[in-house]
Design a protein around this motif. Structure first.
Motif, PDB file in Angstrom:
ATOM      1  N   TRP A  70     -46.402 -32.172  -1.321  1.00 53.94           N
ATOM      2  CA  TRP A  70     -46.167 -32.716   0.006  1.00 53.94           C
ATOM      3  C   TRP A  70     -45.048 -31.944   0.668  1.00 53.94           C
ATOM      4  O   TRP A  70     -43.979 -31.761   0.073  1.00 53.94           O
ATOM      5  N   ASP A  71     -45.275 -31.458   1.875  1.00 52.98           N
ATOM      6  CA  ASP A  71     -44.250 -30.809   2.676  1.00 52.98           C
ATOM      7  C   ASP A  71     -43.856 -31.798   3.769  1.00 52.98           C
ATOM      8  O   ASP A  71     -44.589 -31.962   4.753  1.00 52.98           O
ATOM      9  N   GLY A  72     -42.729 -32.470   3.578  1.00 53.99           N
ATOM     10  CA  GLY A  72     -42.292 -33.489   4.515  1.00 53.99           C
ATOM     11  C   GLY A  72     -41.930 -32.941   5.880  1.00 53.99           C
ATOM     12  O   GLY A  72     -42.054 -33.636   6.883  1.00 53.99           O
ATOM     13  N   ASP A  73     -41.466 -31.684   5.926  1.00 50.11           N
ATOM     14  CA  ASP A  73     -41.085 -31.094   7.213  1.00 50.11           C
ATOM     15  C   ASP A  73     -42.283 -30.926   8.140  1.00 50.11           C
ATOM     16  O   ASP A  73     -42.199 -31.180   9.334  1.00 50.11           O
ATOM     17  N   THR A  74     -43.402 -30.482   7.575  1.00 50.66           N
ATOM     18  CA  THR A  74     -44.600 -30.254   8.395  1.00 50.66           C
ATOM     19  C   THR A  74     -45.633 -31.364   8.227  1.00 50.66           C
ATOM     20  O   THR A  74     -46.695 -31.308   8.840  1.00 50.66           O
ATOM     21  N   LYS A  75     -45.316 -32.348   7.359  1.00 53.24           N
ATOM     22  CA  LYS A  75     -46.241 -33.441   7.046  1.00 53.24           C
ATOM     23  C   LYS A  75     -47.597 -32.892   6.590  1.00 53.24           C
ATOM     24  O   LYS A  75     -48.655 -33.282   7.069  1.00 53.24           O
ATOM     25  N   THR A  76     -47.528 -31.970   5.645  1.00 53.54           N
ATOM     26  CA  THR A  76     -48.724 -31.304   5.136  1.00 53.54           C
ATOM     27  C   THR A  76     -48.945 -31.647   3.670  1.00 53.54           C
ATOM     28  O   THR A  76     -48.024 -31.614   2.862  1.00 53.54           O
ATOM     29  N   GLN A  89     -52.934 -31.621   7.279  1.00 54.45           N
ATOM     30  CA  GLN A  89     -51.729 -32.032   7.988  1.00 54.45           C
ATOM     31  C   GLN A  89     -51.959 -33.411   8.598  1.00 54.45           C
ATOM     32  O   GLN A  89     -52.981 -33.651   9.243  1.00 54.45           O
TER      33      GLN A  89
END
Length: 142
Positions: A70-76, A89
């Motif tokens: 999970w990439d919280g910055d890009t919500k991906t 995303q």
């Protein structure tokens, strides 16, 4: 998550008629309903949003042995299952299965700090069969 990881099941059934009912159906045992403690361990319950059944992404991916990031910055969401990579995303009406763009009729959403994804699209991307029992409003994933 721990509960889902420890189960060795041939199928998972999720009742979507209400937000508190989630059933598991082991291939070699009789139907059983999860209790409140097991429901809490499995995460946010399935929900119907825009006419589509949405389930917690981490639970569905990990249940089918996919690695999840999970990439919280890009919500991906990134998930790897075998040689396949799924990229999604939150809020977008599509996701990628490897290099193939797949349209969604209901985008992923965040509810109570959990990302819910459309169960049919994701399950089929993971090469699973999906059925629906209209009488019991149950989604069945094999």
């Amino acid at each position: 998550e721990k509960f889902m990881k420890n189960m060795k099941l041939g199928a998972i059934e999720t009742h979507v008629a209400d937000a508190r009912t989630c059933c598991l159906h082991p291939a070699s045992a009789t139907h059983r309903q999860m209790n409140d403690e097991e429901l809490a361990a499995a995460g946010v319950p399935a929900k119907i949003i825009n006419g589509r059944t949405m389930v917690p992404m981490r639970n569905i991916f990990e249940y089918f042995n996919a690695e999840v990031a999970w990439d919280g910055d890009t919500k991906t969401i990134l998930a790897k299952s075998g040689e396949d990579i799924i990229t999604m995303q939150v809020g977008q009406s599509f996701f990628f299965l490897n290099d193939e763009k797949i349209d969604l009729d209901s985008p992923s959403v965040i509810i109570n700090d959990r990302t819910l994804v459309p169960v049919r699209a994701i399950s089929e991307a993971l090469k699973r069969e999906v059925g629906y029992n209209e009488n019991t409003r149950t989604v069945i994933i094999h």
